[in-house]
Design a protein around this motif. Structure first.
Motif, mmCIF file in Angstrom:
data_model
loop_
_atom_site.group_PDB
_atom_site.id
_atom_site.type_symbol
_atom_site.label_atom_id
_atom_site.label_comp_id
_atom_site.label_asym_id
_atom_site.label_seq_id
_atom_site.Cartn_x
_atom_site.Cartn_y
_atom_site.Cartn_z
ATOM 1 N N LEU A 58 0.875 -1.028 -0.078
ATOM 2 C CA LEU A 58 -0.007 0.005 -0.087
ATOM 3 C C LEU A 58 0.731 1.334 0.022
ATOM 4 C CD1 LEU A 58 -2.984 -1.034 2.204
ATOM 5 C CD2 LEU A 58 -2.780 -0.838 -0.199
ATOM 6 N N ASP A 59 2.166 1.034 -0.008
ATOM 7 C CA ASP A 59 3.129 2.273 -0.014
ATOM 8 C C ASP A 59 3.242 2.507 -1.592
ATOM 9 O OD1 ASP A 59 3.947 3.048 2.721
ATOM 10 O OD2 ASP A 59 4.853 1.264 2.743
ATOM 11 N N ILE A 60 2.791 1.712 -2.474
ATOM 12 C CA ILE A 60 3.702 1.681 -3.982
ATOM 13 C C ILE A 60 2.077 1.901 -4.814
ATOM 14 C CG2 ILE A 60 4.514 0.689 -5.757
ATOM 15 C CD1 ILE A 60 6.297 -0.784 -3.463
ATOM 16 N N CYS A 61 2.313 2.692 -5.854
ATOM 17 C CA CYS A 61 1.254 3.073 -6.865
ATOM 18 C C CYS A 61 1.006 1.847 -7.547
ATOM 19 C CB CYS A 61 1.167 4.181 -7.483
ATOM 20 S SG CYS A 61 2.598 4.282 -8.992
ATOM 21 N N ALA A 62 -0.206 1.442 -8.262
ATOM 22 C CA ALA A 62 -0.486 0.324 -8.999
ATOM 23 C C ALA A 62 -0.490 0.803 -10.668
ATOM 24 C CB ALA A 62 -1.965 -0.184 -8.830
ATOM 25 N N THR A 63 -0.448 -0.013 -11.450
ATOM 26 C CA THR A 63 -0.563 0.354 -12.986
ATOM 27 C C THR A 63 -2.004 0.345 -13.245
ATOM 28 O OG1 THR A 63 -0.317 -2.162 -13.678
ATOM 29 C CG2 THR A 63 1.772 -0.499 -13.293
ATOM 30 N N SER A 64 -2.538 1.099 -14.012
ATOM 31 C CA SER A 64 -3.983 1.255 -14.381
ATOM 32 C C SER A 64 -4.105 1.726 -15.809
ATOM 33 C CB SER A 64 -4.417 2.520 -13.351
ATOM 34 O OG SER A 64 -4.521 2.051 -12.252
ATOM 35 N N ASP A 65 -5.577 1.531 -16.221
ATOM 36 C CA ASP A 65 -6.038 1.759 -17.527
ATOM 37 C C ASP A 65 -6.682 3.250 -16.886
ATOM 38 O OD1 ASP A 65 -5.535 -0.662 -18.154
ATOM 39 O OD2 ASP A 65 -7.681 -1.122 -18.685
ATOM 40 N N GLY A 66 -6.950 4.140 -18.048
ATOM 41 C CA GLY A 66 -7.240 5.359 -17.754
ATOM 42 C C GLY A 66 -7.102 6.375 -18.771
ATOM 43 N N GLY A 67 -7.640 7.519 -18.610
ATOM 44 C CA GLY A 67 -7.613 8.539 -19.867
ATOM 45 C C GLY A 67 -7.773 10.053 -19.401
ATOM 46 N N ALA A 68 -7.303 11.081 -19.884
ATOM 47 C CA ALA A 68 -7.558 12.394 -19.432
ATOM 48 C C ALA A 68 -7.425 13.153 -20.585
ATOM 49 C CB ALA A 68 -6.635 12.926 -18.277
ATOM 50 N N ALA A 69 -8.062 14.291 -20.651
ATOM 51 C CA ALA A 69 -8.119 15.381 -21.682
ATOM 52 C C ALA A 69 -8.338 16.781 -21.294
ATOM 53 C CB ALA A 69 -9.039 15.098 -22.717
ATOM 54 N N LEU A 70 -7.804 17.660 -21.900
ATOM 55 C CA LEU A 70 -7.859 19.088 -22.063
ATOM 56 C C LEU A 70 -8.373 20.020 -23.069
ATOM 57 C CD1 LEU A 70 -4.916 19.760 -19.432
ATOM 58 C CD2 LEU A 70 -7.119 19.813 -18.805
ATOM 59 N N VAL A 71 -9.052 20.857 -23.121
ATOM 60 C CA VAL A 71 -9.428 21.813 -24.305
ATOM 61 C C VAL A 71 -8.537 23.155 -23.740
ATOM 62 C CG1 VAL A 71 -10.829 22.834 -25.500
ATOM 63 C CG2 VAL A 71 -11.350 20.670 -24.983
ATOM 64 N N LEU A 72 -7.587 23.502 -24.425
ATOM 65 C CA LEU A 72 -6.791 24.702 -24.281
ATOM 66 C C LEU A 72 -7.165 25.760 -25.436
ATOM 67 C CD1 LEU A 72 -3.331 23.345 -23.133
ATOM 68 C CD2 LEU A 72 -5.252 23.569 -21.874
ATOM 69 N N ALA A 73 -6.935 27.065 -24.859
ATOM 70 C CA ALA A 73 -7.215 28.064 -26.125
ATOM 71 C C ALA A 73 -6.721 29.145 -25.891
ATOM 72 C CB ALA A 73 -8.792 28.349 -26.182
ATOM 73 N N GLY A 74 -6.380 29.884 -26.761
ATOM 74 C CA GLY A 74 -6.052 31.294 -26.679
ATOM 75 C C GLY A 74 -6.945 32.391 -25.857
ATOM 76 N N LEU A 75 -6.404 33.302 -25.166
ATOM 77 C CA LEU A 75 -7.171 34.110 -24.391
ATOM 78 C C LEU A 75 -8.351 34.826 -25.026
ATOM 79 C CD1 LEU A 75 -4.684 35.450 -21.933
ATOM 80 C CD2 LEU A 75 -5.827 33.312 -21.584
ATOM 81 N N ASP A 76 -7.927 35.490 -26.426
ATOM 82 C CA ASP A 76 -8.660 35.910 -27.038
ATOM 83 C C ASP A 76 -10.082 35.041 -27.600
ATOM 84 O OD1 ASP A 76 -7.551 38.211 -27.238
ATOM 85 O OD2 ASP A 76 -6.639 37.969 -29.131
ATOM 86 N N PHE A 77 -9.887 33.787 -27.900
ATOM 87 C CA PHE A 77 -10.728 32.823 -28.026
ATOM 88 C C PHE A 77 -11.574 32.503 -26.821
ATOM 89 C CE2 PHE A 77 -12.631 28.682 -28.406
ATOM 90 C CZ PHE A 77 -13.254 28.537 -29.631
ATOM 91 N N ALA A 78 -11.183 32.648 -25.815
ATOM 92 C CA ALA A 78 -11.679 32.219 -24.356
ATOM 93 C C ALA A 78 -12.740 33.527 -24.223
ATOM 94 C CB ALA A 78 -10.671 32.169 -23.286
ATOM 95 N N ARG A 79 -12.473 34.664 -24.316
ATOM 96 C CA ARG A 79 -13.116 35.778 -24.150
ATOM 97 C C ARG A 79 -14.500 35.773 -25.045
ATOM 98 N NH1 ARG A 79 -7.890 38.480 -22.406
ATOM 99 N NH2 ARG A 79 -7.477 38.780 -24.565
ATOM 100 N N ARG A 80 -13.911 35.510 -26.368
ATOM 101 C CA ARG A 80 -15.064 35.346 -27.452
ATOM 102 C C ARG A 80 -16.065 34.351 -26.962
ATOM 103 N NH1 ARG A 80 -10.997 35.817 -31.041
ATOM 104 N NH2 ARG A 80 -11.124 33.654 -31.915
ATOM 105 N N HIS A 81 -15.550 33.149 -26.229
ATOM 106 C CA HIS A 81 -16.758 32.209 -25.957
ATOM 107 C C HIS A 81 -16.944 32.307 -24.855
ATOM 108 C CE1 HIS A 81 -17.606 27.961 -26.290
ATOM 109 N NE2 HIS A 81 -17.177 27.710 -25.213
ATOM 110 N N GLY A 82 -16.775 33.597 -24.050
ATOM 111 C CA GLY A 82 -17.536 33.810 -22.668
ATOM 112 C C GLY A 82 -16.991 33.238 -21.813
ATOM 113 N N ALA A 83 -15.614 33.017 -21.849
ATOM 114 C CA ALA A 83 -14.798 32.341 -20.824
ATOM 115 C C ALA A 83 -13.552 33.120 -20.256
ATOM 116 C CB ALA A 83 -14.499 30.804 -21.283
ATOM 117 N N GLY A 84 -13.862 34.235 -20.357
ATOM 118 C CA GLY A 84 -12.569 35.186 -19.869
ATOM 119 C C GLY A 84 -11.882 35.008 -18.633
#
Length: 396
Positions: free
Chosen positions: A205-231
């Motif tokens: 229990l001191d050591i991490c296991a090996t696993s299946d999994g996934g992760a994702a991010l949507v990144l954008a420029g600040l101008d796009f974010a502001r236009r998208h209402g996410a300033g």
């Protein structure tokens, strides 16, 4: 700051042992991130995939693999491999494309389907592979060198088995609150002590296991974010992918007799310290500014080492932070509020991305009963094989 990019969406596939293709995990995470961003797949100008060497040819061209699975629409694609730092390299690539004006919005995806047991070198006998050399020449599998780190901390700083167990207790309690974690059960220090010895002094229990999994991010420029209402979106302010400096050329083992530093005056910082310093300098912040940190807890002892490498305390003082509750919920600097790898296990190309997902939710104030109150600045760190640094600073 001109180097900022906005995090419009974050998504994950739950960690576990599902027995399915990494592509399924990545696509699930990608669609979740797109939905979180309020965008359609056709809005994406670039996909950066973090590679998995265990996925055969599709794993080596992960960017194109995920783009195909989501539906060919002409987007730019990039595939990145940097071992455990693959996710951070993918984020750095996406950020560079945005800042260079090559894309307004970029999807970053990492996913893995890991084998049972500790990781083995891919592709059979490979004497040019650091993992193969470590396993075959030194006989040092991953748990073996986790144990070396632990023994060194015990000898040099006086850390105890009870301290290591308390790291697991802290992280398991947080993982129990995380719907994406593989292990969602609190444990006691007595349970850690009673688990099987894997590489003395570390227990199972001191050591991490090996696993299946996934992760994702949507990144954008600040101008796009502001236009998208996410300033006011969470912003990535720094990504550190630095390499070691001579003479600290041994990347995975403690400073024992094999280190070239025995013949050359030591540099003032370790490789892991340099990863953090580069991120702090780029972001214009310091350890005192952090609201939380997500660190690469391959073992309980290694989490303690990261406290010092991040500058949260001085050398040998990590257990003091642990014992006084500074790194627990409600403490001065909560560490691994996601539950860490102790609760997730390793899904290698996804894990650095998953760390930034947690920062995003924490800085938005949407982390539920894992929430760090008033979180404004967060940092992730891990270390990839063969000199791949990995750290991200996010702000709100």
């Amino acid at each position: 700051m001109t180097g900022d990019v906005a995090v419009l969406g974050a998504g994950m596939h739950p960690w576990g042992k599902w027995g399915r293709s990494f592509v399924e995990y990545g696509v699930t995470a990608a669609r979740a991130a797109l939905a979180d961003a309020g965008l359609e797949w056709r809005d994406i100008g670039s996909v950066v995939g973090a590679d998995t060497v265990r996925g055969g040819y599709p794993g080596y061209v992960a960017g194109a693999t995920f783009a195909k699975a989501l539906g060919w629409q002409g987007t730019r694609v990039t595939s990145v491999y940097a071992a455990c730092a693959s996710g951070a390299q993918a984020i750095a690539t996406a950020r560079a494309q945005i800042l260079a004006g090559l894309a307004d919005v970029v999807l970053v995806v990492g996913a893995d389907a890991a084998p049972k047991g500790f990781f083995r070198p891919a592709g059979g006998d490979r004497p040019d592979d650091p993992d193969w050399l470590r396993f075959r020449v030194l006989g040092a599998t991953n748990p073996t060198y986790f144990g070396l780190y632990a023994r060194r901390r015990m000898a040099v700083h006086g850390d105890t088995l009870e301290d290591f167990a308390q790291v697991k207790v802290k992280n398991a309690a947080l993982g129990a609150r995380n719907p994406y974690a593989r292990y969602r059960r609190a444990v006691t220090a007595e349970e850690v002590a009673a688990s099987a010895v894997v590489a003395d002094p570390l227990r199972l229990l001191d050591i991490c296991a090996t696993s299946d999994g996934g992760a994702a991010l949507v990144l954008a420029g600040l101008d796009f974010a502001r236009r998208h209402g996410a300033g006011d979106a969470v912003r990535i302010r720094a990504v550190s992918t630095v390499t070691p400096r001579f003479p600290n050329t041994v990347l995975d083992l403690p400073d024992i007799a094999t280190d070239s530093a025995v013949a050359v005056p030591p540099t003032p910082e370790t490789f892991r310290e340099s990863i953090a310093r580069a991120a702090y300098e780029e972001a214009g912040v310091g350890p005192e500014d952090l609201s939380l940190a997500e660190v690469y807890d391959l073992s309980t002892a290694l989490e303690l080492q990261w406290y010092e490498d991040l500058g949260l305390c001085g050398a040998g003082e990590a257990v003091k932070l642990l014992r006084d509750g500074s790194t627990a919920p409600g403490g001065r600097i909560p560490v691994n509020p996601s539950g860490g790898l102790a609760s997730f296990g390793e899904a290698v190309p996804a894990q650095a991305i998953a760390q930034v997902c947690e920062l995003t939710w924490q800085l938005r104030g949407s982390a539920g009963d894992r929430q760090v109150p008033g979180a404004r600045v967060g940092m992730t760190v891990n270390q990839g094989l063969f000199g791949h640094g990995s750290a991200v600073v996010a702000v709100r």
